[in-house]
Design a protein around this motif. Structure first.
Motif, short mmCIF file in Angstrom:
data_model
loop_
_atom_site.label_atom_id
_atom_site.label_comp_id
_atom_site.label_asym_id
_atom_site.label_seq_id
_atom_site.Cartn_x
_atom_site.Cartn_y
_atom_site.Cartn_z
N THR A 152 0.84 -1.21 0.00
CA THR A 152 0.00 0.00 0.00
C THR A 152 0.87 1.25 0.00
O THR A 152 0.62 2.20 -0.75
N ALA A 153 1.89 1.26 0.84
CA ALA A 153 2.78 2.43 0.93
C ALA A 153 3.53 2.66 -0.38
O ALA A 153 3.81 3.80 -0.76
N ASP A 155 2.46 2.24 -3.31
CA ASP A 155 1.55 2.91 -4.25
C ASP A 155 1.78 2.48 -5.70
O ASP A 155 1.93 3.30 -6.60
N GLY A 156 1.84 1.18 -5.90
CA GLY A 156 1.94 0.65 -7.26
C GLY A 156 3.35 0.36 -7.73
O GLY A 156 3.53 -0.24 -8.79
N ARG A 157 4.36 0.80 -6.99
CA ARG A 157 5.74 0.53 -7.39
C ARG A 157 6.14 -0.87 -6.93
O ARG A 157 5.79 -1.29 -5.83
N GLU A 299 7.39 -0.23 6.00
CA GLU A 299 6.26 0.50 5.42
C GLU A 299 6.36 2.00 5.65
O GLU A 299 5.93 2.81 4.82
N ALA A 303 6.66 4.70 2.71
CA ALA A 303 5.69 5.79 2.62
C ALA A 303 6.39 7.14 2.60
O ALA A 303 5.95 8.08 1.92
N ARG A 306 7.35 8.41 -0.81
CA ARG A 306 6.28 8.71 -1.76
C ARG A 306 6.52 10.10 -2.35
O ARG A 306 6.77 11.05 -1.64
N TRP A 424 -11.07 4.28 3.28
CA TRP A 424 -9.74 4.81 2.93
C TRP A 424 -8.88 5.03 4.15
O TRP A 424 -7.68 4.78 4.13
#
Length: 449
Positions: A152-153, A155-157, A299, A303, A306, A424
């Motif tokens: 999740t942290a 973010d798609g990477r 995590e 994050a 980001r 969320w």
């Protein structure tokens, strides 16, 4: 294709001694006083979530089922149990679990007091399974929960699991599996890649660069990079922080050209370092060369990166150790005897007696609302306009694994879908309360302590 071996043990290896002595001493006493064959239900649940986590991930279910299937005693094993009576040894000689197991599927989310696993049978056959069941679920779920938070942290990477050197050699394999379940993209562990079909990844360590020195003993970073590219191709990732990072980047592009696959940074202030490296790569014309980072990531540090120019992550210690929490605190408790709910009354160890199943309700948008726990044979509760989905599914019947269990890939996809059902704010990394609540319906007050 061969059936995957989800165990951490070789095929056809008995799991019966993966237990604690008191399971067998309880069995012996129960055989003597006649309680061994009472019908019993044991339940796996967690009273809380550790380390400010807002959800847990169920992992290791296929390994649990295989461990129960393989829970039998060989003559060699029985010969070591000299603290038991002949009657108990004879019981164990003929032992095979013949009961029922229901519970959450692998990849499901759980919360405090979710009935994660329900084991039904005689007291004797159920009590023997406590240690092996908990050791698998606690370890695998800790890794999967930590890994899901990192995914999740990120973010798609992409994230690669690379923690084998930070844990037990077989735990490394099952940790790789749990991390992949949670959304990691690859592993450095070849046994995990072989056993579970996880994509393998890896290039070189600092030792490779240090190995290359000229005839006068001076560092030859360019020689190390050149040799790696000749072996692995220009798409490889070069480790550029053995000496000076800026010089390492220049050398990497000088040797490989602007088509280099990536550079990896394994030390320093990753936030400022990655920005400088990205700028340097762009100035050199290596616009498509990726920036890969490692170095004790968790995590929170992921994050924190980001928005920084990081293309992928390598994570080791924090994922194989469950990000500082090597267990999820799951317990295996007796909740019903001969149809009667039973519950501990110990201070600070609340529980609800009775055999249970769980449902989760959702808004029309697909967002989870709450988890409802009801008696196992009760009708579904009224949920108004919400959609309800059964969480408790059959896993083992009469000692046999229920056919057509989900594959690792199916469970991985399922978990990815469940994470997006959380509100969320339920994905926040530093909040104390669970993302959704668990509500008990239909239990008498005497069943709740």
């Amino acid at each position: 294709m061969a059936e995957p071996n989800n165990s951490s043990l070789p095929v056809n290896r008995s799991t019966s001694l993966l237990t604690d002595m008191y399971e067998l001493t309880m069995l012996e006493a129960a055989l003597r006083d006649g309680t061994a064959h009472r019908e019993a239900t044991f339940e796996v649940f967690a009273r809380k979530l550790p380390n400010e986590r807002r959800y847990g991930v169920v992992a290791g279910i296929p390994r649990v089922l295989e461990a129960v299937r393989d829970f039998y005693f060989t003559e060699e094993q029985l010969a070591t149990l000299d603290f038991l009576s002949d009657e108990t040894v004879e019981y164990l000689r003929n032992f095979r679990f013949s009961g029922q197991i229901d519970g959450f599927r692998e990849g499901e989310l759980y919360f405090p007091y979710s009935p994660i696993l329900t084991v039904r049978g005689t007291f004797a056959e159920c009590v023997l399974l406590e240690t092996v069941v908990l050791s698998i679920l606690n370890a695998d779920s800790a890794v999967a929960t930590a890994a899901a938070r990192m995914v999740t942290a990120a973010d798609g990477r992409p994230i690669m699991e690379m923690g084998s050197r930070r844990t037990h050699e077989y735990a490394a394999v099952t940790a790789s599996r749990a991390a992949y379940l949670a959304g990691f993209d690859s592993t450095s562990n070849l046994e995990a890649a072989h056993r579970y079909g996880i994509p393998a990844a890896g290039t070189s360590a600092h030792a490779w660069t240090l190995l290359h020195v000229d005839e006068d003993g001076r560092p030859d970073e360019a020689g190390a990079f050149r040799s790696q590219i000749e072996s692995l191709g220009v798409d490889t990732v070069l480790l550029v922080d053995t000496y000076d990072v800026a010089q390492g980047v220049r050398t990497a592009i000088d040797v490989a050209g602007t088509g280099l696959g990536g550079v990896r940074i394994d030390s320093g202030d990753l936030g400022s370092m990655t920005r400088r490296v990205r700028r340097q790569l762009d100035e050199l014309g290596a616009y498509n060369t990726k920036v890969v980072v490692s170095s004790d990531l968790d995590e929170f540090s992921i994050a924190g990166l980001r928005g920084d120019p990081v293309d992928s992550f390598g994570v080791g210690t924090s994922v194989v150790t469950g990000s500082g929490s090597p267990t999820m605190g799951m317990v295996y408790k007796l909740v019903e005897v001969d149809g009667h709910p039973v519950a501990k009354r110990s201070r600070g160890k609340a529980m609800t007696g009775g055999t249970k199943r769980a449902l989760r309700t959702y808004r029309s948008t697909g967002t989870a609302i709450e988890e409802i726990v009801v008696p196992f044979d009760a009708a579904d509760p009224e949920v108004g306009d919400a959609d309800a989905r059964e969480l408790t599914v059959p896993l083992m019947r009469d000692g046999e694994i229920v056919p057509d269990q989900p594959t690792l890939q199916e469970s991985r996809d399922y978990l990815a879908g469940q994470l997006v059902t959380l509100p969320w704010e339920g994905l926040a990394l530093s909040r104390d309360e669970p993302a959704i609540t668990v509500r008990f319906v239909g239990f008498p007050e005497t069943a709740r302590e």
